[in-house]
Design an enzyme around this catalytic site. Structure first.
Site, mmCIF file in Angstrom:
data_model
loop_
_atom_site.group_PDB
_atom_site.id
_atom_site.type_symbol
_atom_site.label_atom_id
_atom_site.label_comp_id
_atom_site.label_asym_id
_atom_site.label_seq_id
_atom_site.Cartn_x
_atom_site.Cartn_y
_atom_site.Cartn_z
ATOM 1 N N GLY A 189 -0.568 -5.407 -4.839
ATOM 2 C CA GLY A 189 0.314 -4.680 -5.739
ATOM 3 C C GLY A 189 0.817 -5.553 -6.867
ATOM 4 O O GLY A 189 0.856 -5.135 -8.032
ATOM 5 N N ARG A 218 0.527 -12.023 -7.500
ATOM 6 C CA ARG A 218 -0.182 -12.306 -6.251
ATOM 7 C C ARG A 218 -1.691 -12.271 -6.489
ATOM 8 O O ARG A 218 -2.444 -13.015 -5.862
ATOM 9 C CB ARG A 218 0.201 -11.309 -5.163
ATOM 10 C CG ARG A 218 -0.328 -11.686 -3.768
ATOM 11 C CD ARG A 218 0.174 -10.728 -2.718
ATOM 12 N NE ARG A 218 1.622 -10.788 -2.603
ATOM 13 C CZ ARG A 218 2.379 -9.826 -2.087
ATOM 14 N NH1 ARG A 218 1.815 -8.707 -1.638
ATOM 15 N NH2 ARG A 218 3.686 -9.959 -2.004
ATOM 16 N N ARG A 245 -0.711 -4.439 -20.159
ATOM 17 C CA ARG A 245 0.585 -4.113 -19.556
ATOM 18 C C ARG A 245 1.000 -5.114 -18.488
ATOM 19 O O ARG A 245 1.777 -4.792 -17.580
ATOM 20 C CB ARG A 245 0.571 -2.692 -18.977
ATOM 21 C CG ARG A 245 0.271 -1.614 -20.012
ATOM 22 C CD ARG A 245 0.509 -0.233 -19.462
ATOM 23 N NE ARG A 245 0.242 0.779 -20.472
ATOM 24 C CZ ARG A 245 0.769 2.000 -20.475
ATOM 25 N NH1 ARG A 245 1.602 2.355 -19.518
ATOM 26 N NH2 ARG A 245 0.474 2.860 -21.419
ATOM 27 N N ARG A 249 -7.155 -3.110 -0.294
ATOM 28 C CA ARG A 249 -5.759 -3.398 -0.610
ATOM 29 C C ARG A 249 -5.302 -4.583 0.220
ATOM 30 O O ARG A 249 -5.506 -4.636 1.442
ATOM 31 C CB ARG A 249 -4.878 -2.191 -0.329
ATOM 32 C CG ARG A 249 -3.390 -2.525 -0.317
ATOM 33 C CD ARG A 249 -2.489 -1.343 -0.502
ATOM 34 N NE ARG A 249 -1.158 -1.598 0.013
ATOM 35 C CZ ARG A 249 -0.274 -2.448 -0.515
ATOM 36 N NH1 ARG A 249 -0.595 -3.158 -1.588
ATOM 37 N NH2 ARG A 249 0.924 -2.604 0.028
ATOM 38 N N SER A 289 1.852 -6.190 1.431
ATOM 39 C CA SER A 289 2.864 -6.360 2.464
ATOM 40 C C SER A 289 3.219 -5.019 3.090
ATOM 41 O O SER A 289 2.949 -3.962 2.514
ATOM 42 C CB SER A 289 4.115 -7.021 1.884
ATOM 43 O OG SER A 289 4.623 -6.256 0.801
ATOM 44 N N GLU A 293 15.750 6.967 2.637
ATOM 45 C CA GLU A 293 16.971 7.541 3.202
ATOM 46 C C GLU A 293 16.635 8.609 4.227
ATOM 47 O O GLU A 293 17.336 9.602 4.372
ATOM 48 C CB GLU A 293 17.855 8.099 2.079
ATOM 49 C CG GLU A 293 18.329 7.024 1.111
ATOM 50 C CD GLU A 293 19.345 7.542 0.112
ATOM 51 O OE1 GLU A 293 19.888 8.643 0.312
ATOM 52 O OE2 GLU A 293 19.596 6.830 -0.885
ATOM 53 N N ASP A 328 8.486 -7.468 6.545
ATOM 54 C CA ASP A 328 9.793 -6.938 6.916
ATOM 55 C C ASP A 328 9.656 -6.201 8.246
ATOM 56 O O ASP A 328 8.553 -5.784 8.623
ATOM 57 C CB ASP A 328 10.317 -5.957 5.859
ATOM 58 C CG ASP A 328 10.355 -6.565 4.467
ATOM 59 O OD1 ASP A 328 11.399 -7.114 4.104
ATOM 60 O OD2 ASP A 328 9.333 -6.475 3.767
ATOM 61 N N ARG A 343 6.817 -15.697 1.620
ATOM 62 C CA ARG A 343 5.898 -14.558 1.601
ATOM 63 C C ARG A 343 4.510 -14.955 1.119
ATOM 64 O O ARG A 343 3.507 -14.623 1.735
ATOM 65 C CB ARG A 343 6.458 -13.434 0.728
ATOM 66 C CG ARG A 343 7.707 -12.823 1.334
ATOM 67 C CD ARG A 343 8.184 -11.609 0.574
ATOM 68 N NE ARG A 343 9.377 -11.073 1.234
ATOM 69 C CZ ARG A 343 9.614 -9.790 1.414
ATOM 70 N NH1 ARG A 343 8.733 -8.902 0.996
ATOM 71 N NH2 ARG A 343 10.716 -9.383 2.005
#
Length: 235
Positions: A20, A24, A43, A87, A90, A162, A204, A217
């Protein structure tokens, strides 16, 4: 060239690793590829092409979330002829058995919605990894002694979640971890007849509220990149 990728014809390899984070991508290219050359800066989304054990490889950022990945994956497949897209990113663990720094090999990717929903409409399509890539990734992880898990993941639309009720349901149904891109990558791979896999490092833990420090990381992601490269060229 495309709207979002400035590479010239022939500058993108058929095998593309997609983190992503564009930085990286730069780190992985400089660490794992021979003679990497930057082929895209549009970009700020960096892409690099070099070789790994003599095989041409492109490592190109995808941005955060499925809409961003969809743009780059579509252009890489349709305009540059990418055939294998992996892909590397993380994930947040959703099972007690999954620990920080473990590797998740995503067999399936559940989601509430993806950019492909307009095509599927009422159909609940089940996006999954390419079996040969997945099988090769398992062999690679086993050979290097990495701690890995194979199973379903959840590709979320939002980072600041949420929905604790939804997380509980995912955990109850054995979902290994959550990230934000793989489901759409698997959808696009199925649509265009190419190979796709997500190889993820756990950064995480949703149940334990643990997280790798930012400085740890990058150094923890080497196994993931190695597994992805070995899987891409197995056999």
């Amino acid at each position: 060239m495309t709207v979002h990728i400035g590479a010239q014809p022939g500058q993108i390899a058929e095998t593309v690793l997609m983190p992503g984070d564009p930085l990286r991508a730069e780190w992985a290219a400089n660490t794992f590829l021979d003679n990497p050359v930057c082929v895209n800066r549009v970009r700020g989304m960096l892409g690099f092409t070099g070789t790994w054990q003599g095989h041409p490889v492109t490592i190109h950022g995808s941005g955060m979330g499925m809409p961003s990945l969809s743009i780059y994956a579509n252009e890489l497949i349709r305009e540059y002829g990418a055939k294998t897209l992996i892909r590397i990113g993380s994930a947040g663990a959703m099972q007690d058995k999954v620990k920080l720094r473990d590797v998740i090999l995503a067999m399936t990717a559940s989601s509430l919605s993806t950019p492909s929903v307009g095509i599927f409409r009422e159909l609940n399509f089940a996006p999954c990894a390419d079996f040969e890539l997945l099988n090769a990734a398992v062999a690679s992880a086993k050979a290097m002694g990495a701690i890995y898990h194979v199973g379903g993941i959840y590709s979320a639309d939002v980072f600041y979640d949420e929905r604790p009720d939804l997380n509980e349901i995912m955990t109850r149904h054995g979902i290994l971890g959550v990230e934000m891109e793989a489901a759409e990558l698997y959808n696009l791979a199925a649509r265009h007849g190419v190979r796709a896999l997500a190889v993820l490092t756990v950064s995480d833990h949703l149940l334990r509220h643990e997280a790798l420090p930012s400085e740890d990381r990058q150094s923890s992601f080497g196994d993931m990149v190695q597994i992805a490269l070995e899987a891409a060229f197995a056999g």
